[in-house]
Scaffold this motif. Structure first.
Motif, PDB file in Angstrom:
ATOM      1  N   ALA A 235      16.293  93.916  92.729  1.00  0.00           N
ATOM      2  CA  ALA A 235      17.573  94.080  92.029  1.00  0.00           C
ATOM      3  C   ALA A 235      18.517  92.916  92.300  1.00  0.00           C
ATOM      4  O   ALA A 235      19.375  92.592  91.464  1.00  0.00           O
ATOM      5  N   SER A 236      18.360  92.273  93.460  1.00  0.00           N
ATOM      6  CA  SER A 236      19.228  91.140  93.793  1.00  0.00           C
ATOM      7  C   SER A 236      18.673  89.816  93.280  1.00  0.00           C
ATOM      8  O   SER A 236      19.161  88.749  93.636  1.00  0.00           O
ATOM      9  N   GLY A 237      17.615  89.884  92.474  1.00  0.00           N
ATOM     10  CA  GLY A 237      17.102  88.686  91.817  1.00  0.00           C
ATOM     11  C   GLY A 237      15.958  88.017  92.527  1.00  0.00           C
ATOM     12  O   GLY A 237      15.510  86.948  92.109  1.00  0.00           O
ATOM     13  N   ILE A 238      15.424  88.595  93.567  1.00  0.00           N
ATOM     14  CA  ILE A 238      14.301  87.997  94.302  1.00  0.00           C
ATOM     15  C   ILE A 238      13.016  88.231  93.509  1.00  0.00           C
ATOM     16  O   ILE A 238      12.789  89.309  92.958  1.00  0.00           O
ATOM     17  N   HIS A 239      12.160  87.219  93.463  1.00  0.00           N
ATOM     18  CA  HIS A 239      10.909  87.314  92.715  1.00  0.00           C
ATOM     19  C   HIS A 239      10.058  88.469  93.259  1.00  0.00           C
ATOM     20  O   HIS A 239      10.060  88.769  94.453  1.00  0.00           O
ATOM     21  N   LEU A 240       9.290  89.091  92.347  1.00  0.00           N
ATOM     22  CA  LEU A 240       8.482  90.264  92.709  1.00  0.00           C
ATOM     23  C   LEU A 240       7.547  89.967  93.884  1.00  0.00           C
ATOM     24  O   LEU A 240       7.462  90.762  94.829  1.00  0.00           O
ATOM     25  N   ASP A 241       6.823  88.831  93.830  1.00  0.00           N
ATOM     26  CA  ASP A 241       5.879  88.500  94.900  1.00  0.00           C
ATOM     27  C   ASP A 241       6.593  88.393  96.241  1.00  0.00           C
ATOM     28  O   ASP A 241       6.111  88.900  97.277  1.00  0.00           O
ATOM     29  N   LYS A 242       7.751  87.745  96.239  1.00  0.00           N
ATOM     30  CA  LYS A 242       8.505  87.574  97.487  1.00  0.00           C
ATOM     31  C   LYS A 242       9.057  88.911  97.979  1.00  0.00           C
ATOM     32  O   LYS A 242       9.101  89.188  99.184  1.00  0.00           O
ATOM     33  N   ALA A 243       9.475  89.744  97.029  1.00  0.00           N
ATOM     34  CA  ALA A 243       9.982  91.078  97.384  1.00  0.00           C
ATOM     35  C   ALA A 243       8.879  91.924  98.008  1.00  0.00           C
ATOM     36  O   ALA A 243       9.105  92.663  98.981  1.00  0.00           O
ATOM     37  N   ILE A 244       7.653  91.814  97.460  1.00  0.00           N
ATOM     38  CA  ILE A 244       6.514  92.564  98.006  1.00  0.00           C
ATOM     39  C   ILE A 244       6.203  92.095  99.424  1.00  0.00           C
ATOM     40  O   ILE A 244       6.010  92.902 100.339  1.00  0.00           O
ATOM     41  N   LEU A 245       6.162  90.764  99.613  1.00  0.00           N
ATOM     42  CA  LEU A 245       5.826  90.227 100.933  1.00  0.00           C
ATOM     43  C   LEU A 245       6.871  90.599 101.981  1.00  0.00           C
ATOM     44  O   LEU A 245       6.537  90.926 103.122  1.00  0.00           O
ATOM     45  N   SER A 246       8.147  90.562 101.596  1.00  0.00           N
ATOM     46  CA  SER A 246       9.193  90.899 102.574  1.00  0.00           C
ATOM     47  C   SER A 246       9.176  92.389 102.912  1.00  0.00           C
ATOM     48  O   SER A 246       9.314  92.774 104.070  1.00  0.00           O
ATOM     49  N   SER A 247       9.004  93.242 101.908  1.00  0.00           N
ATOM     50  CA  SER A 247       9.002  94.693 102.173  1.00  0.00           C
ATOM     51  C   SER A 247       7.752  95.115 102.934  1.00  0.00           C
ATOM     52  O   SER A 247       7.812  95.964 103.828  1.00  0.00           O
ATOM     53  N   THR A 248       6.588  94.504 102.595  1.00  0.00           N
ATOM     54  CA  THR A 248       5.370  94.833 103.366  1.00  0.00           C
ATOM     55  C   THR A 248       5.467  94.311 104.794  1.00  0.00           C
ATOM     56  O   THR A 248       4.956  94.930 105.734  1.00  0.00           O
ATOM     57  N   GLY A 249       6.149  93.160 104.973  1.00  0.00           N
ATOM     58  CA  GLY A 249       6.382  92.648 106.324  1.00  0.00           C
ATOM     59  C   GLY A 249       7.194  93.622 107.151  1.00  0.00           C
ATOM     60  O   GLY A 249       6.909  93.853 108.335  1.00  0.00           O
ATOM     61  N   ALA A 250       8.214  94.216 106.517  1.00  0.00           N
ATOM     62  CA  ALA A 250       9.041  95.207 107.219  1.00  0.00           C
ATOM     63  C   ALA A 250       8.225  96.442 107.580  1.00  0.00           C
ATOM     64  O   ALA A 250       8.328  96.976 108.690  1.00  0.00           O
ATOM     65  N   MET A 251       7.376  96.900 106.647  1.00  0.00           N
ATOM     66  CA  MET A 251       6.584  98.109 106.895  1.00  0.00           C
ATOM     67  C   MET A 251       5.549  97.887 107.996  1.00  0.00           C
ATOM     68  O   MET A 251       5.348  98.750 108.857  1.00  0.00           O
ATOM     69  N   ILE A 252       4.904  96.714 107.968  1.00  0.00           N
ATOM     70  CA  ILE A 252       3.912  96.410 109.022  1.00  0.00           C
ATOM     71  C   ILE A 252       4.588  96.370 110.388  1.00  0.00           C
ATOM     72  O   ILE A 252       4.051  96.852 111.393  1.00  0.00           O
ATOM     73  N   GLY A 253       5.789  95.791 110.423  1.00  0.00           N
ATOM     74  CA  GLY A 253       6.526  95.727 111.685  1.00  0.00           C
ATOM     75  C   GLY A 253       6.887  97.090 112.228  1.00  0.00           C
ATOM     76  O   GLY A 253       6.938  97.301 113.447  1.00  0.00           O
ATOM     77  N   MET A 254       7.124  98.048 111.341  1.00  0.00           N
ATOM     78  CA  MET A 254       7.528  99.395 111.771  1.00  0.00           C
ATOM     79  C   MET A 254       6.365 100.204 112.330  1.00  0.00           C
ATOM     80  O   MET A 254       6.562 101.198 113.025  1.00  0.00           O
ATOM     81  N   ILE A 255       5.135  99.804 112.038  1.00  0.00           N
ATOM     82  CA  ILE A 255       3.958 100.577 112.446  1.00  0.00           C
ATOM     83  C   ILE A 255       3.523 100.171 113.864  1.00  0.00           C
ATOM     84  O   ILE A 255       3.089  99.042 114.072  1.00  0.00           O
ATOM     85  N   PRO A 256       3.608 101.081 114.844  1.00  0.00           N
ATOM     86  CA  PRO A 256       3.066 100.787 116.191  1.00  0.00           C
ATOM     87  C   PRO A 256       1.566 101.069 116.205  1.00  0.00           C
ATOM     88  O   PRO A 256       1.089 101.999 116.850  1.00  0.00           O
ATOM     89  N   GLU A 257       0.803 100.243 115.452  1.00  0.00           N
ATOM     90  CA  GLU A 257      -0.576 100.582 115.090  1.00  0.00           C
ATOM     91  C   GLU A 257      -1.518 100.805 116.271  1.00  0.00           C
ATOM     92  O   GLU A 257      -2.453 101.571 116.176  1.00  0.00           O
ATOM     93  N   GLY A 258      -1.277 100.161 117.387  1.00  0.00           N
ATOM     94  CA  GLY A 258      -2.228 100.290 118.496  1.00  0.00           C
ATOM     95  C   GLY A 258      -1.799 101.241 119.590  1.00  0.00           C
ATOM     96  O   GLY A 258      -2.483 101.379 120.596  1.00  0.00           O
ATOM     97  N   LEU A 259      -0.687 101.948 119.381  1.00  0.00           N
ATOM     98  CA  LEU A 259      -0.119 102.742 120.472  1.00  0.00           C
ATOM     99  C   LEU A 259      -1.003 103.922 120.860  1.00  0.00           C
ATOM    100  O   LEU A 259      -1.313 104.134 122.037  1.00  0.00           O
ATOM    101  N   VAL A 260      -1.430 104.715 119.868  1.00  0.00           N
ATOM    102  CA  VAL A 260      -2.311 105.850 120.163  1.00  0.00           C
ATOM    103  C   VAL A 260      -3.655 105.344 120.666  1.00  0.00           C
ATOM    104  O   VAL A 260      -4.250 105.914 121.577  1.00  0.00           O
ATOM    105  N   LEU A 261      -4.119 104.233 120.076  1.00  0.00           N
ATOM    106  CA  LEU A 261      -5.381 103.651 120.520  1.00  0.00           C
ATOM    107  C   LEU A 261      -5.345 103.308 122.005  1.00  0.00           C
ATOM    108  O   LEU A 261      -6.236 103.681 122.770  1.00  0.00           O
TER     109      LEU A 261
END
Length: 785
Positions: A235-261
């Motif tokens: 909505a703020s004018g950022i290209h779709l590809d860049k918006a996907i990469l930034s939002s997926t970067g945020a989601m990956i960061g939020m996942i403590p993927e190895g904690l239970v492991l």
């Protein structure tokens, strides 16, 4: 009881024929998960599913290098599967070694065979303390009583007679007998119950349960926050590809993927190490539970002592005292007539062998039980003879007899009274006209390792309670010799009302003449006072307490039934092994606290920054590829070293508080520096790549500061690890800038900003840690009130 000449049992050919028809017994499902479950529960996780969705979005953008995070996910999954399979094999191998044998009648002969060799219609001999492994019908009984509490919930013993049904999962508390197997294997009652219990079985570890609860909460946050970030970016004018990469970067960061492991791996490695010390861990989560135990209840016989009783003296008493030889022959007739295979019975039969000829035909007997504390046998034409705890057979004693008993108890001896009645046994009740014939004195040696083990628990502020069916004075003297500091705080539980027990656990630490039900009540009373209670025992009289305790330990020479309900079985019956179990549990808890803080650092800053960037017209500063070195070098790799570190310090503070304090401090440090770079970068007209590079550099630095704090105490090996990891992190900014979407970090205009921030980073982290320490202490105090 001898069945050889009367019952032929199955022939070997008949047994083989039934086995071929599938009518053989087999063990109930093990406490470990199947290979299929291990693969499924390590790979088919919610976070792995979310990661696959994220990977799909990244593939859409064509930026394949940002898929690097999948390598970490796959590696973690295979490590988790490998470690759990290794732990499973260790547990299953020790379980097989620990499996009880069964005595059957075949071809007129007694044979001892593994449980899995029992077939339908086998004749099985039962004895006190034995777990019943298949369903069947009683063929013969001699005072046999079963505890069916695991099936019905009722703890009162159930009398079994000829023709009575018996069910697998129950156990013999008194007497002996013979049953015919009618339902074996999957048809048996206990197998169905065990299968049902395994299907509904929850998380096997308090730590894992806590982690998974935390992850469930995060799951409901990650997806909507990530979606909102992508929408607002577009909505703020950022290209779709860049918006996907930034939002997926945020989601990956939020996942403590190895904690239970990592938590599961630490527990699995603990199980493997304990199995190498001959400790069978039947429930993995019990390792961490025993590490939290602050009251350890010990059954004296077989735990504090070796359980190998020896007759010290036999003394004839009364007005018409028998001669020593005649008294010993009478005792021999009684004990061999009872033919009990418990420790006391064996000691008496070993000592007294020459029986009286006129006391040969047993007309009725009452086997010993922990509730009655006496046994009896009737001989045709002679009357009945009773043996047991003196105060359970008689209400009063002569002064001279009291003096003899007191002297024996001050030496820690067990006393058995021998009495006679002219009447035959009726209704398993004591007659009124009992005549005291004499006393037998037995001694039990203290385990050589007991004093040093008890000294260790005292040093670690673990309170010791001695709970025994013996006289409190005898128990007190044994406790004193073993080094129990509170051995003088003793009480006779036979004189206590049930409602007084919660009050008594505050005052006393040696409990004598305790019934099986009272053992359970004592454990419950301690738990109600916020204690974590461990219970050790070896007999059927301990089972109720073992099941109720937070953590239960049984020696390998204990009864089958006791071993069946225990969390730990000490296969070498070495009491000192308990220390190793406690230390292994401490390693797990202490190290998981450290590791959890590392993983949650990334979750905290990713979550807060994602929420902030929803409301500001700027691109999220991290791409998935840029988080990979931070995740790997400051969390993933060091977490494996820290999770297996030999840290055996006592457990201090609340687990969640210890975890969140450094995680919040480092996470909010990253947030402060990231937003500062956002503001400064915009003022100085930096490009997105320049702001992103400086943010990644400072984030990694703060994570290394947090790692330096969390990894304490610091050794040269830890310093070496930190140095190597930081060296790799620096090399990425020198040699691999294109791969990780970075720019030259040594640009002077960038250095003028981030170098002062680097100096400030440790100071900011420690100040924020003090702040969150204060806040979390306030919160926990409120909850306590």
């Amino acid at each position: 009881m001898e069945f050889k000449s009367k019952y032929p049992g199955l022939t070997q050919l008949e047994a083989e024929d039934r086995k071929a028809r599938g009518e053989a017994n087999f063990s109930a499902p093990t406490t470990t998960r199947s290979f299929k479950q291990i693969f499924a529960e390590n790979s088919l996780t919610l976070f792995n599913f979310i990661n696959l969705i994220i990977a799909g979005f990244i593939i859409y953008t064509g930026s394949y290098k940002n898929l690097l995070f999948l390598g970490v996910i796959v590696t973690n999954t295979f490590i988790g599967i490998y470690q759990e399979i290794k732990a499973k094999r260790n547990i299953d191998a020790l379980s097989l070694l620990n499996q009880a044998k069964v005595t059957v009648i075949r071809d007129y002969e007694k044979q001892e065979i593994p449980q899995d060799e029992v077939v339908k219609d086998d004749l099985i001999l039962l004895r006190r303390g034995q777990q019943i492994i298949v369903d069947g019908i009683m063929i013969e009984t001699e005072g046999l009583e079963c505890d069916e509490s695991q099936l019905t919930g009722e703890s009162d013993p159930v009398d079994k007679y000829k023709g009575s049904e018996v069910f697998s999962g129950s156990f013999v508390v008194s007497g002996n007998g013979m049953m015919q197997a009618t339902k074996v294997g999957a048809d048996s009652y206990s197998y169905k119950m065990t299968l049902e219990a395994k299907e509904t079985q929850g998380i096997y570890s308090e730590l894992v349960m806590m982690m998974k609860k935390m992850i469930r909460i995060l799951t409901f946050v990650i997806i909507p926050v990530g979606a909102m970030l992508m929408v607002t970016s577009m909505a703020s004018g950022i290209h779709l590809d860049k918006a996907i990469l930034s939002s997926t970067g945020a989601m990956i960061g939020m996942i403590p993927e190895g904690l239970v492991l990592i938590t599961s791996v630490a527990l699995a490695v603990g199980v493997i190490k304990l199995s190498q010390k001959n400790v069978l861990v039947q429930t993995m989560g019990s390792i961490e539970t025993l590490a939290r135990v602050d009251v350890l209840c010990l059954d004296k016989t077989g735990t504090l002592t070796s359980g190998k009783l020896k007759v010290v003296e036999a003394e004839s008493l009364g007005a018409d005292a028998l001669g020593d030889e005649e008294f010993e022959m009478l005792v021999a007739s009684v004990v061999h007539g009872l033919d009990e295979d418990n420790a006391t019975g064996q000691a008496l039969m070993d000592r007294f062998s020459q029986k009286k000829p006129e006391l040969s035909v047993v007309s009725k007997l009452v086997p010993f039980s922990s509730a009655r504390k006496w046994s009896a046998t009737s001989f045709e034409g002679v009357g009945s003879f009773y043996m047991g705890a003196p105060e359970y057979l008689f209400d009063t004693f002569e002064p001279q007899q009291i003096e003899k008993m007191n002297e024996a108890m001050t030496h820690g001896l067990r006393i058995i009274a021998v009495a006679k009645s002219e009447q035959d046994i009726e209704n398993n009740e004591l007659p009124e006209n009992l005549e005291l014939l004499g006393f037998i004195y037995l001694e039990d040696e203290i385990r050589p390792e007991a004093p040093q083990t008890l000294a260790y628990f005292k040093q670690e502020d673990v309170d010791i309670c001695i709970i025994s069916g013996d006289h409190p004075e005898t128990v007190s003297q044994i406790a004193k010799r073993a080094g129990v500091a509170t051995s003088d705080k003793k009480i006779d539980m036979s004189q206590v009302k049930d409602e007084d027990i919660p009050r008594l656990v505050d005052e006393y630490r040696v409990f004598g003449r305790v019934s099986p039900e009272q053992k359970k009540m004592l454990v419950t009373a301690l738990q109600e006072k916020d204690h974590v209670v461990g219970m050790t025992g070896d007999g059927v009289n301990d089972i109720l307490a073992l099941k109720k305790a937070d953590c239960s330990i049984v020696m390998s020479n204990g009864s089958d039934a006791a071993k069946g309900v225990a969390d730990f079985v000490l296969l070498d019956s070495n009491f000192d092994s308990l220390v190793g179990v406690v230390l292994e549990g401490r390693k797990v808890i202490n190290n998981i606290q450290r590791v959890a803080s590392l993983y949650l650092t990334k979750t905290v800053f990713s979550l807060v920054l994602a929420a902030v960037y929803i409301f500001i017209a700027s691109t999220y500063p991290f791409q998935p590829i840029q988080l990979s070195p931070i995740s790997s070098l400051t969390v993933g790799i060091p977490s494996f070293f820290l999770a297996l570190r030999p840290n055996t310090a006592p457990i201090k503070g609340k687990f969640l508080k210890n975890v969140f304090e450094p995680a919040l401090a480092s996470g909010f440090s990253v947030v402060l520096f990231t937003l500062s770079i956002e503001v400064i970068g915009n003022l100085l007209n930096w490009s997105y790549d320049e702001k992103s590079t400086v943010t990644v550099w400072l984030t990694g630095l703060i994570c290394f500061v947090a790692l330096h704090f969390i990894a304490r105490p610091l050794t040269w090996k830890i310093y070496g690890l930190l140095g190597a990891l930081f060296g790799i992190f620096l090399a990425i900014f020198i040699f691999f800038t294109n791969i990780f979407s970075l720019v030259n970090i040594f640009d002077i205009k960038l250095m003028l900003v981030y170098v002062p921030m680097m100096v400030l980073a440790p100071f900011v982290f420690h100040k924020l840690k003090q702040f969150f320490h204060f806040l979390l202490n306030l919160e926990f105090k409120k909850k306590k009130k």
